[in-house]
Design a protein around this motif. Sequence first.
Motif, PDB file in Angstrom:
ATOM      1  N   LYS A  41      10.106  -1.377  -4.523  1.00 47.92           N
ATOM      2  CA  LYS A  41      10.329  -0.985  -3.204  1.00 47.92           C
ATOM      3  C   LYS A  41       9.220  -0.008  -2.719  1.00 47.92           C
ATOM      4  O   LYS A  41       8.794   0.940  -3.619  1.00 47.92           O
ATOM      5  N   ILE A  42       8.609  -0.098  -1.591  1.00 47.83           N
ATOM      6  CA  ILE A  42       7.295   0.522  -1.228  1.00 47.83           C
ATOM      7  C   ILE A  42       7.976   1.643  -0.457  1.00 47.83           C
ATOM      8  O   ILE A  42       8.751   1.605   0.391  1.00 47.83           O
ATOM      9  N   GLY A  43       7.562   3.018  -0.879  1.00 41.46           N
ATOM     10  CA  GLY A  43       7.840   4.144  -0.638  1.00 41.46           C
ATOM     11  C   GLY A  43       6.624   4.946  -0.352  1.00 41.46           C
ATOM     12  O   GLY A  43       5.366   4.528  -0.275  1.00 41.46           O
ATOM     13  N   ALA A  44       6.937   6.327  -0.236  1.00 38.24           N
ATOM     14  CA  ALA A  44       5.587   7.103   0.230  1.00 38.24           C
ATOM     15  C   ALA A  44       4.514   7.257  -1.047  1.00 38.24           C
ATOM     16  O   ALA A  44       3.477   7.229  -0.942  1.00 38.24           O
ATOM     17  N   SER A  45       5.103   7.365  -2.233  1.00 41.99           N
ATOM     18  CA  SER A  45       4.283   7.551  -3.488  1.00 41.99           C
ATOM     19  C   SER A  45       3.452   6.080  -3.555  1.00 41.99           C
ATOM     20  O   SER A  45       2.345   6.221  -4.137  1.00 41.99           O
ATOM     21  N   GLN A  46       4.197   4.834  -3.414  1.00 48.59           N
ATOM     22  CA  GLN A  46       3.309   3.699  -3.585  1.00 48.59           C
ATOM     23  C   GLN A  46       2.330   3.705  -2.260  1.00 48.59           C
ATOM     24  O   GLN A  46       1.011   2.979  -2.715  1.00 48.59           O
ATOM     25  N   LEU A  47       2.413   4.089  -1.095  1.00 46.69           N
ATOM     26  CA  LEU A  47       1.501   4.141  -0.294  1.00 46.69           C
ATOM     27  C   LEU A  47       0.146   5.035  -0.445  1.00 46.69           C
ATOM     28  O   LEU A  47      -0.913   4.637  -0.240  1.00 46.69           O
TER      29      LEU A  47
END
Length: 338
Positions: A41-47
């Motif tokens: 799941k793409i979240g702030a940390s992945q971005l």
Amino acid sequence: MSLFRTELRRFTKRRFTRYMTLLGLLVLAAVVVGVFFTNQKIGASQLAQAERQADQQYQQQVRWSEQERAACEQAKTAGTASDGRYPDDCSVITAPSRDQIQASWFLPSTFDFKKSFDETLIPFAAILALVGFVVGASFVGAEWSNGGMMNLLLWRPKRLTVLLTKLAALLTGMLAVTLPAAVLWFAGFWAVANFRGSTEKVTSGVWQSVMLTGVRGVVLVLVVTTIGFALASLGRHTAMALGGVVAVMVVGQFGLGILLSMANVRWAEAFLLPTYMLAWMTKTVKLEDWNSCNANYFGECKPDTLTITWQQSSILLSVAVVVILGASLWAMRRRDIS
């Protein structure tokens, strides 16, 4: 006792049916589990991580371009710049701008239900169609091999009624497997999208499209099951169906594909069955002829295209069922039972 209920009970009690169905369902479950663990799941940390990787890539490109520009100037000073490795003007060796290196390139794989779920219905239908073909061929082929068909006809001498009842029991059993499996498939990938992806923009129109694709997948399973049953009945042995499909796929498909490719036949894929199966599931398949070139006003070269639609595939599937099942019914009526 009802012949249909007897045949349905015989179908469900066969060990081969149970084991083959279980194997198919385990493969489907493995696909869902595999997709779950290979997506995030793409979240702030992945971005943020993707932005850092994009910055690092940009810095690497800057350092590389500076090194190459310096090497170009040295080679030009030494008089060896004309070897073709470097351009005449070393100043053109520059790094791409930062905005050209997109952070989305470095994002982990994520499952977008709206964009990706339709594609998952193709392996779903293919796996269950394979199960249906083998189970259907074995269901009637075993009856011919062990003498069960002759004994049954002594009880019910109406040949076509017996054969069609067997087919109805087979399709009912496969439908009873396919429909719950489809529901679990939808639920499984919805869970994957919730925990490892995105369910954004899933509107009623998206659900309608997904449901129609699912219906086509169920129809494909039943059609292939019918063909397997009819081939085995026509040859009075399971090997007839299995050997027939091997011959069609190996000789008729791979061999024909190689021959058409060697002969440079235009739209070679239009002569192959997988193209129509894919068009049935995806609504359309667009074939491109890159040997042709249609230049537009901007000088862009576009190839000629040929579109295979699901309507054309439906005609092919219908003809296959009518011809093969009709031949098996004709043989059942005309040939001696011995």
